[in-house]
Design an enzyme around this catalytic site. Structure first.
Site, PDB file in Angstrom:
ATOM      1  CE  LYS A 112      -0.541   4.425   6.435  1.00 38.08           C
ATOM      2  NZ  LYS A 112      -1.888   4.408   7.360  1.00 38.08           N
TER       3      LYS A 112
HETATM    4  O1  LIG Z   1       3.720   4.009   9.289  1.00 36.22           O
HETATM    5  C1  LIG Z   1       2.710   4.153  10.443  1.00 36.22           C
HETATM    6  C2  LIG Z   1       1.758   5.405   9.100  1.00 36.22           C
HETATM    7  C3  LIG Z   1       0.686   5.124   9.729  1.00 36.22           C
HETATM    8  N1  LIG Z   1      -0.067   4.979  10.625  1.00 36.22           N
HETATM    9  C4  LIG Z   1      -1.693   5.122  11.245  1.00 36.22           C
HETATM   10  O2  LIG Z   1      -1.391   6.203  12.250  1.00 36.22           O
HETATM   11  C5  LIG Z   1      -2.183   5.344  13.577  1.00 36.22           C
HETATM   12  C6  LIG Z   1      -1.410   5.314  14.926  1.00 36.22           C
HETATM   13  O3  LIG Z   1      -2.473   5.368  15.510  1.00 36.22           O
HETATM   14  P1  LIG Z   1      -2.150   4.972  17.065  1.00 36.22           P
HETATM   15  O4  LIG Z   1      -3.581   4.400  17.453  1.00 36.22           O
HETATM   16  O5  LIG Z   1      -1.299   6.502  17.663  1.00 36.22           O
HETATM   17  O6  LIG Z   1      -0.684   3.767  16.917  1.00 36.22           O
HETATM   18  C7  LIG Z   1      -2.907   4.455  12.658  1.00 36.22           C
HETATM   19  O7  LIG Z   1      -4.304   5.361  12.131  1.00 36.22           O
HETATM   20  C8  LIG Z   1      -1.765   4.034  12.033  1.00 36.22           C
HETATM   21  O8  LIG Z   1      -2.421   3.689  10.924  1.00 36.22           O
HETATM   22  C9  LIG Z   1       1.079   4.580  11.480  1.00 36.22           C
HETATM   23  O9  LIG Z   1       0.526   4.126  12.868  1.00 36.22           O
HETATM   24  N2  LIG Z   1       2.213   3.945  11.330  1.00 36.22           N
END
Ligand SMILES: O=c1ccn([C@@H]2O[C@H](COP(=O)(O)O)[C@@H](O)[C@H]2O)c(=O)[nH]1
Length: 317
Positions: A112
């Protein structure tokens, strides 16, 4: 995106496993088993706990990668989890990316980044490396489009030169995303819709043979209706869809983010896969580190198969 699309099709699985290890997600006996290994390796006693956790993250990630490499096309390491541990964490981030690639996986670095053009050019070395040297081992990175075109162009250029991709945040999955992204513009549109149009435009000159450009979009599984509308609005933009599982998104929620051929998106789950071992009820403190890692691997594989099968039903209709 052609490489990613081919990898998804080869495994008939539009999902990506998020490698977001934390101390709470790694069995404690795995962390404890590296106490002796790091002692003597670190420069100061203060550094030892972070270095020990970093080594544990690497073994944990390898167990997960080995367990899912034949069923998923991609992994998405979240760099924040590694940067939190300092230099040993960053080393483990790059080692994880390298290991995943060696297992044939597409590596999507969730970093990001975004800044003014000159600084974005430095960040873009995540994709271009340094001369012949590629310390990062990523196939794609996430970027923050908030600084506009000059903050994104260095990433697009680096991606095109290195046959890699970027994914720009458009409609994020988190609850507060509406505070900014849903703001109404003077023409009646929303901020995220304007960003979506920019992303489509930024990718224009980089479309591959499957019609998708190198500039993808992050669209949260927690916004099914907006996701469906964005799919129409962004016909040449591949979606990375986080928010499945731990954040409440389901296969039915993400179905509208795919195109008519069942392509156009890849869905991420991090905690839902790497933390699946905690929900099995089979874990015991008396387990050895190896037994605990076996449980992590088996549970991650079962959760990844479950996710794949749910997506197949919802998407490949
Ligand atoms: O909008 C967003 C952008 C990035 N993320 C990232 O994805 C994973 C989600 O993790 P989970 O454990 O499946 O919830 C995490 O690395 C976030 O930084 C997001 O969730 N939403």
């Amino acid at each position: 995106m052609d490489r990613l699309i081919e990898a998804i099709e080869a495994k008939q699985n539009p999902s990506v496993v998020g490698l977001d290890p934390t101390e709470a997600l790694v069995p404690p006996q795995v962390v404890a088993s590296f106490a002796d290994e790091v002692r003597g390796e670190v420069e100061s006693d203060e550094e030892a706990p972070a270095a020990q956790l970093a080594v544990a993250f690497y073994e944990f990630n390898r167990a997960v990668i080995d367990a899912v490499a034949d069923i998923v096309p991609a992994v998405k390491p979240q760099i924040a989890m590694y940067e939190a541990l300092g230099t040993s964490g960053v080393d483990v981030y790059t080692m994880t990316c390298e290991y995943a690639r060696e297992q044939g996986l597409y590596v999507l670095g969730d970093i990001k980044r975004g800044d003014i053009g000159s600084t974005a050019a430095a960040y873009a070395h995540h994709l271009s490396g340094v001369g012949e040297y590629d310390p990062w081992h990523e196939d794609a990175v996430t970027v923050n489009p908030y600084l506009g075109t000059d903050g994104i162009t260095p990433f697009v250029d680096a991606a095109a030169a290195a046959d890699k991709d970027i994914f720009a945040l458009v409609r994020t999955s988190n609850p507060s995303s509406s505070e900014i992204q849903e703001l109404e513009l003077a023409d009646g549109g929303k901020v995220y819709e304007h960003v979506a149009d920019l992303v489509e435009r930024w990718g224009e000159s980089t479309r591959g043979k499957r019609g998708y450009s190198r500039v993808g979009a992050v669209v949260g599984a927690t916004h099914p209706e907006e996701g469906r509308a964005l799919r129409e609005r962004m016909p040449h933009t591949f979606f990375l869809v986080p928010g499945y599982g731990a954040q409440g998104g389901t296969a039915a929620d993400v179905a509208g983010m795919f195109d008519q051929d069942g392509s156009g998106a890849i869905v991420n789950s991090s905690r839902g896969i790497i933390g699946a071992w905690k929900k099995t009820g089979s874990y015991g403190e008396a387990m050895s580190a190896d037994e605990a890692l076996d449980l992590v691997a088996e549970s991650a594989r079962a959760a990844a198969i479950d996710m794949r099968d749910s997506l197949r039903v919802a998407v490949y209709r």
